[in-house]
Design an enzyme around this catalytic site. Structure first.
Site, PDB file in Angstrom:
ATOM      1  N   LYS A   1       0.833  -1.214   0.000  1.00  0.00           N
ATOM      2  CA  LYS A   1       0.000   0.000   0.000  1.00  0.00           C
ATOM      3  C   LYS A   1       0.862   1.257   0.000  1.00  0.00           C
ATOM      4  CE  LYS A   1      -2.537  -2.838  -0.365  1.00  0.00           C
ATOM      5  NZ  LYS A   1      -2.447  -4.302  -0.259  1.00  0.00           N
TER       6      LYS A   1
ATOM      7  N   GLY B   1      10.168 -21.645  15.950  1.00  0.00           N
ATOM      8  CA  GLY B   1       9.522 -22.479  16.955  1.00  0.00           C
ATOM      9  C   GLY B   1       9.091 -23.805  16.349  1.00  0.00           C
TER      10      GLY B   1
ATOM     11  N   GLY C   1      -4.209 -11.941 -10.332  1.00  0.00           N
ATOM     12  CA  GLY C   1      -5.015 -11.939  -9.109  1.00  0.00           C
ATOM     13  C   GLY C   1      -4.727 -10.678  -8.326  1.00  0.00           C
TER      14      GLY C   1
ATOM     15  N   HIS D   1     -24.293  14.484   2.582  1.00  0.00           N
ATOM     16  CA  HIS D   1     -24.139  14.977   1.214  1.00  0.00           C
ATOM     17  C   HIS D   1     -23.097  16.076   1.179  1.00  0.00           C
ATOM     18  CE1 HIS D   1     -25.090  16.142  -2.857  1.00  0.00           C
ATOM     19  NE2 HIS D   1     -25.117  17.407  -2.445  1.00  0.00           N
TER      20      HIS D   1
END
Ligand code: FAD
Ligand code: NAD
Length: 475
Positions: A58, A122, A191, A452
């Site tokens: 982004k 882990g 995609g 509005h």
């Protein structure tokens, strides 16, 4: 002696770190283990999302959008700029700064909530014993817990005959870090990642060609949205080839040669860079000892029930490594739900109301079912829609491309899906998620006062149109 916790979370992405924080908030003694290492060589919790996914993509989408508007759209506002230039290293450095700020923020949040953090790998064994192999040196540490949450995320799918080399043939990690604008960029898979990262480099001047295997564009989106989006992206010079079966790709003389079959015809294409974005797969390498008791599905996901319980008692799994959409907000919600279930609270996740967003320009966002799905499932529905070209605020901002489409049950009027193609669709969809979560009807949205002039009036009008009473379009 191994240290004992109430909860150990393996993986510190938006699934894991959120689960750890929520567990700690609920008074549980919690550890979080994460293996991600930042560009500075230090621990960088936040997973794919913060490091090489949602946030850096982004950041680049925003930078490239500014550049594109400057060159193409500001003239209409009477603003002229000559010789606008893009400094790619500066853009990448800004993106890296955003990432560092956020991963540092996660470290602070974990600390502030008294979550014990381990920068390492882990591995879960029998009896919820977890071995941590530290990434910054030192001996393995053994921990144990009453509950373990697996949140190991996902990695890109690699396709046969195409090897990533990190420079010419790349996945999302490489495409977020090009040091210059490639003249030509091939993208395999149109995609979400292909569209978002393809848009970034196209806006900066790359000639982008997308090779998509399916015959339909963005098949998971509503058909009307996908059609309008395909038209708009073509105008934006994204060259999207459907039904394209890529056979192989090889780097020669600094270029990538791709062999592709389109509609039965084989051809060669050459690109400066090739992005492979054909989906992601669960990542479980080195996560489970043979005796862990955790089963995987045939698709390599950790097998879980509706409440994220695995086949091993006291072991849960969330996020990209389990079934369901691979989205950060889905991972986080599962993390919160599991922490609350462990603490003895009630928790449930509504997969029907998970919003989707594709951060193209305009954005694509939806919640609920598409028209194709309703048809397939034989559900009787009504449709309402409103074009942004008839919305005052959209026109004032030069954002008149797109539409809002609403689908509601033919009998009960309950909203079944809302599909938006337009500016700020990512924010607008939230109103529809709330309405659907409350099992609202189109009439509920039709009767709510929308300020509005706002883009949200298009949602209001789509709801009115569903009942044949839109004001600002011919019904
Ligand atoms: P991850 O974020 O992958 O985190 C898993 C973590 O676990 C990693 O840090 C990994 O290193 C660590 N780990 C794995 N195994 C071990 C182990 N054995 N020991 C210790 N640590 C381990 N989603 C959205 O909702 N919106 C978007 O805009 C969006 N944009 C995206 C853009 C791109 C380019 C990509 C690639 C993805 C994007 N996604 C987006 C998807 C999103 O990033 C994932 O759905 C999300 O990160 C999944 O979270 P997770 O916690 O399940 O896994
Ligand atoms: P994707 O599933 O969105 O798209 C992959 C595309 O590649 C599909 O259209 C598929 O038909 C095509 N494909 C598959 N194999 C192919 C082949 N051999 N040749 C040509 N095309 C082929 O996957 P992605 O774009 O890699 O992203 C992975 C996941 O990451 C997404 O599903 C999504 O969950 C997540 N993500 C989300 C966001 C967001 O929320 N805005 C952004 C990026 C990634």
């Amino acid at each position: 002696m191994s240290e004992k916790f109430d909860v150990i979370v393996i993986g510190g992405g938006p699934g894991g770190y959120v689960a750890a924080i929520r567990a700690a908030q609920l008074g549980l003694k919690t550890a979080c283990i994460d293996a991600f290492t930042g560009k500075d060589g230090k621990a960088a919790p936040g997973g794919t999302c913060l490091n090489v996914g949602c946030i850096p993509s982004k950041a680049l989408l925003d930078s490239s959008k500014h550049f594109h508007h400057l060159n193409h759209d500001y003239k209409a506002h009477g603003i002229s700029v000559e010789n606008a230039a893009i400094d790619v290293p500066a853009m990448i450095a800004r993106k890296d700064g955003v990432v560092k700020k956020l991963t540092g923020g996660v470290s602070q949040l974990l600390k502030g909530n008294k979550v014990a953090f381990y920068h390492g790998k882990g591995k879960l064994g029998a009896g919820r014993k977890v071995t941590v192999t530290p990434l910054d040196g030192g001996d393995d540490v053994t921990l144990s817990a009453d509950n373990v949450i697996l949140a190991s995320g996902s990695v890109p799918i690699q396709i046969p005959n195409i090897e990533f080399d990190g420079e010419h043939i790349v996945d999302n990690v490489g495409a977020l870090d090009f040091d210059h604008v490639p003249e030509t960029l091939g993208v395999i898979g149109a995609g979400v990642i292909g569209l978002e990262l393809g848009s970034v480099w196209s806006r900066l001047g790359a000639k982008v060609t997308m090779l998509e295997a399916l015959p339909d564009f963005l098949a998971m989106a509503d058909i009307d949205v996908a059609k309008q989006a395909a038209r708009e992206f073509k105008k934006q010079k994204l060259d999207i080839r459907l039904g394209a079966m890529v056979q192989s790709a090889a780097v020669k003389g600094g270029k990538v040669n791709v062999t592709v079959e389109i509609k039965g015809k084989e051809s060669e294409m050459t690109f400066d860079r090739l992005l492979v974005s054909v989906g992601r797969k669960p990542y479980t390498d080195g996560l489970l000892e043979e005796d862990s008791g955790v089963s995987l599905t045939g698709r390599g996901q950790i097998d879980v029930d509706d409440h994220c319980r695995t086949s091993a008692p006291g072991v849960w799994a969330i996020g990209d490594c389990v079934r369901g959409p691979m989205l950060a907000h889905k991972a986080s919600e599962e993390g919160v739900a599991v922490a609350e279930l462990i603490a003895g609270k009630h928790a449930h996740i509504h997969f029907d109301t998970v919003p989707w967003v594709v951060y193209t320009d305009p954005e694509i966002a939806w919640v609920g079912k598409t028209e194709q799905q309703l048809k397939e499932e034989g559900i009787e529905y009504k449709t309402g829609s409103f074009p942004l070209a008839a919305n005052g605020r959209a026109l004032a901002g030069g954002q008149g491309t797109g539409l809002v489409k609403m689908l509601a049950d033919a009998e009960t009027d309950q909203i079944l899906g809302v599909h938006i193609f337009g500016a700020n669709a990512s924010e607008l969809v939230s109103e529809c998620v709330v309405a659907m979560e409350f099992q609202g009807c189109s009439e509920d949205l039709a009767r709510i006062i929308h300020a509005h002039p706002t883009l949200s009036e298009a949602i209001h009008e789509a709801a009115l149109h569903l009942d044949g009473r839109a004001i600002h379009r011919g019904n």
